[in-house]
Design an enzyme around this catalytic site. Structure first.
Site, PDB file in Angstrom:
ATOM      1  N   CYS A 257       0.845  -1.199   0.000  1.00 30.40           N
ATOM      2  CA  CYS A 257       0.000   0.000   0.000  1.00 30.40           C
ATOM      3  C   CYS A 257       0.886   1.258   0.000  1.00 30.40           C
ATOM      4  O   CYS A 257       1.646   1.463  -0.942  1.00 30.40           O
ATOM      5  CB  CYS A 257      -0.982  -0.026   1.159  1.00 30.40           C
ATOM      6  SG  CYS A 257      -2.300   1.207   0.979  1.00 30.40           S
TER       7      CYS A 257
ATOM      8  N   HIS B  87      -3.966  -4.139  -0.141  1.00 32.33           N
ATOM      9  CA  HIS B  87      -3.608  -4.741   1.143  1.00 32.33           C
ATOM     10  C   HIS B  87      -3.726  -6.261   1.041  1.00 32.33           C
ATOM     11  O   HIS B  87      -4.839  -6.797   1.143  1.00 32.33           O
ATOM     12  CB  HIS B  87      -4.550  -4.240   2.250  1.00 32.33           C
ATOM     13  CG  HIS B  87      -4.286  -2.846   2.684  1.00 32.33           C
ATOM     14  ND1 HIS B  87      -3.347  -2.530   3.641  1.00 32.33           N
ATOM     15  CD2 HIS B  87      -4.838  -1.672   2.294  1.00 32.33           C
ATOM     16  CE1 HIS B  87      -3.334  -1.218   3.830  1.00 32.33           C
ATOM     17  NE2 HIS B  87      -4.231  -0.672   3.025  1.00 32.33           N
TER      18      HIS B  87
ATOM     19  N   GLU C 292      -2.983  -8.378   3.228  1.00 24.63           N
ATOM     20  CA  GLU C 292      -3.438  -8.893   4.526  1.00 24.63           C
ATOM     21  C   GLU C 292      -4.941  -8.727   4.723  1.00 24.63           C
ATOM     22  O   GLU C 292      -5.512  -9.296   5.660  1.00 24.63           O
ATOM     23  CB  GLU C 292      -2.672  -8.197   5.666  1.00 24.63           C
ATOM     24  CG  GLU C 292      -3.101  -6.785   5.999  1.00 24.63           C
ATOM     25  CD  GLU C 292      -2.556  -5.703   5.075  1.00 24.63           C
ATOM     26  OE1 GLU C 292      -2.735  -4.512   5.397  1.00 24.63           O
ATOM     27  OE2 GLU C 292      -1.950  -6.046   4.027  1.00 24.63           O
TER      28      GLU C 292
END
Length: 208
Positions: free
Chosen positions: A79, A181, A183
């Site tokens: 990011c 992202h 995650e």
């Protein structure tokens, strides 16, 4: 072991949790000696470019990150962390980045029907047939950003269309960036982190 660079940015611990879930050995650190000894580096990030660069500089990490990446140590920017890899950003005035990838970070142009920031799930279109292109081509990942990278086509692994072609995955040799992202991107995001771990395992990096 992967070193997740800890410079007081919001998604650091979420990235660590994702790596823990994958049973990938990792640590949160701002210690230059630990960074030098790691097999690979992950630079997360959320928020403003200038503030993030100030935080990295205040921890005396700019030179060590530049030196290690230029020596061949694998590095993944996530990011805002991806944007920090580039030469400069125009966010709130021009700010110099780490200069590990050529290019500039500019505002996403406002267009009718498209809100800025670009927020939510969007589909990646692969441009390179490599480990990251294969993972993300045709897959949706989670984005939150108002600025995007302009760089040479040879550095772009995948893009998403948001009124402009936004580089979503970039790579030049041992330096990789993901604008989204991983995650927060479910199974495909975790697959991207696993692909970086595989890249680290394949790398021939001689520690300084």
């Amino acid at each position: 072991m992967l070193a997740v660079i800890d410079y007081d940015t919001g998604n650091v611990r979420n990235v660590k949790k994702a790596l823990d879930h994958l049973d990938i050995e990792n640590c949160l650190t701002a210690d230059p000696e630990v960074i030098k000894q790691a097999d690979g580096l992950i630079l997360p990030g959320v928020g403003a470019f200038a503030k993030a660069m100030q935080a990295i500089a205040s921890r005396n990490l700019v030179e060590v990150l530049q030196t290690q990446a230029r020596a061949g140590q694998p590095m993944l920017g996530i990011c805002l962390g991806m944007q920090l890899l580039f030469d400069r950003s125009e966010e709130f005035g021009e700010t110099q980045g780490l200069g590990l990838l050529p290019g500039a970070v500019v505002a996403i142009p406002e267009k009718p029907g498209l809100k800025v920031p670009h927020m939510g799930w969007d589909t990646n279109n692969g441009r390179a047939i490599n480990r990251f292109g294969r993972v993300f081509d045709g897959e949706a990942t989670y984005f939150v950003h108002s600025y995007y990278v302009q760089t040479a086509a040879k550095n772009i692994v995948a893009t998403c269309d948001y009124g402009v072609q936004i580089p979503s995955v970039v790579q030049q040799n041992n330096v990789v960036g993901m604008q989204f992202h991983p995650e927060k991107s479910g199974v495909v995001g975790l697959a991207g982190l696993k692909a970086f771990k595989e890249m680290v395992a394949d790398a021939d990096f001689s520690r300084n």
